[in-house]
Design a protein around this motif. Structure first.
Motif, PDB file in Angstrom:
ATOM      1  N   GLY A  26       0.827  -1.263   0.094  1.00 40.60           N
ATOM      2  CA  GLY A  26      -0.059  -0.053  -0.101  1.00 40.60           C
ATOM      3  C   GLY A  26       0.840   1.370   0.054  1.00 40.60           C
ATOM      4  N   LEU A  27       0.134   2.431  -0.195  1.00 37.36           N
ATOM      5  CA  LEU A  27       0.682   3.838  -0.117  1.00 37.36           C
ATOM      6  C   LEU A  27       0.915   3.817   1.294  1.00 37.36           C
ATOM      7  CD1 LEU A  27      -1.228   5.829  -2.270  1.00 37.36           C
ATOM      8  CD2 LEU A  27       0.764   4.876  -2.757  1.00 37.36           C
ATOM      9  N   ASN A  28       2.399   4.339   1.688  1.00 35.31           N
ATOM     10  CA  ASN A  28       2.874   4.418   2.937  1.00 35.31           C
ATOM     11  C   ASN A  28       4.027   5.624   3.152  1.00 35.31           C
ATOM     12  OD1 ASN A  28       5.173   3.724   4.891  1.00 35.31           O
ATOM     13  ND2 ASN A  28       4.181   2.150   5.247  1.00 35.31           N
ATOM     14  N   VAL A  29       3.830   6.375   4.050  1.00 39.66           N
ATOM     15  CA  VAL A  29       4.635   7.691   4.218  1.00 39.66           C
ATOM     16  C   VAL A  29       5.974   6.870   4.898  1.00 39.66           C
ATOM     17  CG1 VAL A  29       4.885   9.771   5.517  1.00 39.66           C
ATOM     18  CG2 VAL A  29       2.667   9.042   4.889  1.00 39.66           C
ATOM     19  N   LYS A  30       7.077   7.206   3.993  1.00 36.97           N
ATOM     20  CA  LYS A  30       8.457   6.576   4.402  1.00 36.97           C
ATOM     21  C   LYS A  30       8.737   7.086   5.751  1.00 36.97           C
ATOM     22  CE  LYS A  30      13.082   5.894   2.598  1.00 36.97           C
ATOM     23  NZ  LYS A  30      13.887   6.297   1.446  1.00 36.97           N
ATOM     24  N   ASP A  31       9.080   5.860   6.545  1.00 40.13           N
ATOM     25  CA  ASP A  31       9.593   6.219   7.905  1.00 40.13           C
ATOM     26  C   ASP A  31       8.845   6.824   8.888  1.00 40.13           C
ATOM     27  OD1 ASP A  31      11.992   4.690   7.090  1.00 40.13           O
ATOM     28  OD2 ASP A  31      13.046   6.654   6.216  1.00 40.13           O
ATOM     29  N   SER A  32       7.491   7.091   8.520  1.00 37.17           N
ATOM     30  CA  SER A  32       6.573   7.629   9.290  1.00 37.17           C
ATOM     31  C   SER A  32       6.921   9.293   9.677  1.00 37.17           C
ATOM     32  CB  SER A  32       6.532   6.940  10.785  1.00 37.17           C
ATOM     33  OG  SER A  32       5.707   5.765  10.408  1.00 37.17           O
ATOM     34  N   VAL A  33       7.621   9.664   8.618  1.00 36.82           N
ATOM     35  CA  VAL A  33       8.088  11.162   8.856  1.00 36.82           C
ATOM     36  C   VAL A  33       6.851  12.059   8.446  1.00 36.82           C
ATOM     37  CG1 VAL A  33       9.709  12.973   8.225  1.00 36.82           C
ATOM     38  CG2 VAL A  33      10.441  10.460   8.514  1.00 36.82           C
ATOM     39  N   ALA A  34       6.263  12.771   9.359  1.00 36.88           N
ATOM     40  CA  ALA A  34       4.965  13.589   9.045  1.00 36.88           C
ATOM     41  C   ALA A  34       5.505  15.087   8.744  1.00 36.88           C
ATOM     42  CB  ALA A  34       4.243  13.648  10.131  1.00 36.88           C
ATOM     43  N   GLU A  35       6.228  15.506   7.704  1.00 39.28           N
ATOM     44  CA  GLU A  35       6.542  16.569   7.107  1.00 39.28           C
ATOM     45  C   GLU A  35       6.595  16.780   6.005  1.00 39.28           C
ATOM     46  OE1 GLU A  35      11.095  16.639   7.603  1.00 39.28           O
ATOM     47  OE2 GLU A  35      10.197  16.557   9.562  1.00 39.28           O
ATOM     48  N   ALA A  36       6.191  17.744   5.075  1.00 39.23           N
ATOM     49  CA  ALA A  36       6.048  18.219   3.651  1.00 39.23           C
ATOM     50  C   ALA A  36       7.630  17.550   3.117  1.00 39.23           C
ATOM     51  CB  ALA A  36       5.848  19.604   3.576  1.00 39.23           C
ATOM     52  N   GLY A  37       7.209  17.168   2.054  1.00 37.09           N
ATOM     53  CA  GLY A  37       8.304  16.580   1.246  1.00 37.09           C
ATOM     54  C   GLY A  37       8.881  15.369   1.358  1.00 37.09           C
ATOM     55  N   THR A  38       8.292  14.491   2.298  1.00 41.62           N
ATOM     56  CA  THR A  38       8.537  13.196   2.818  1.00 41.62           C
ATOM     57  C   THR A  38       8.120  12.284   1.642  1.00 41.62           C
ATOM     58  OG1 THR A  38       8.254  13.445   5.157  1.00 41.62           O
ATOM     59  CG2 THR A  38       8.134  11.147   4.332  1.00 41.62           C
ATOM     60  N   GLN A  39       8.888  11.304   1.240  1.00 42.04           N
ATOM     61  CA  GLN A  39       8.331  10.372  -0.106  1.00 42.04           C
ATOM     62  C   GLN A  39       7.221   9.599   0.457  1.00 42.04           C
ATOM     63  OE1 GLN A  39      11.870   8.036  -0.661  1.00 42.04           O
ATOM     64  NE2 GLN A  39      12.649   9.316  -2.199  1.00 42.04           N
ATOM     65  N   VAL A  40       6.404   9.256  -0.452  1.00 42.08           N
ATOM     66  CA  VAL A  40       5.297   8.254  -0.249  1.00 42.08           C
ATOM     67  C   VAL A  40       5.593   7.031  -1.109  1.00 42.08           C
ATOM     68  CG1 VAL A  40       2.897   7.734  -0.794  1.00 42.08           C
ATOM     69  CG2 VAL A  40       3.400  10.023   0.228  1.00 42.08           C
TER      70      VAL A  40
END
Length: 81
Positions: A26-40
């Protein structure tokens, strides 16, 4: 309502009301980093962690459960003729 946006080969299954198959990704926010520019990224399903769950609002924005200010955006690049 929060959803798991996924793709995979389905042999059936469910967890916490989400239906998926063995080998689901599934689509996942890489490394659970909640900031703009983080890879999905596309990543194996881990059971419904916040960085795997998404909401689609009335304007069509895909918003991360990790942070309601974090959403998927597409950049537009100028085309060179």
């Amino acid at each position: 309502m929060t959803s798991f946006i996924w793709s995979g080969m389905s042999n059936g299954g469910s967890s916490g009301g989400y239906f998926f198959g063995d080998g689901s990704y599934g689509l996942n926010v890489k490394d659970s980093v909640a900031e703009a520019g983080t890879q999905v990224i596309v990543y194996p399903w881990s059971g419904g962690r916040d960085n795997e769950l998404w909401t689609i609002d009335s304007d069509g924005h895909i918003i991360s459960q990790l942070n309601d200010q974090l959403f998927i955006g597409l950049s537009q690049r100028a085309r060179v003729a």
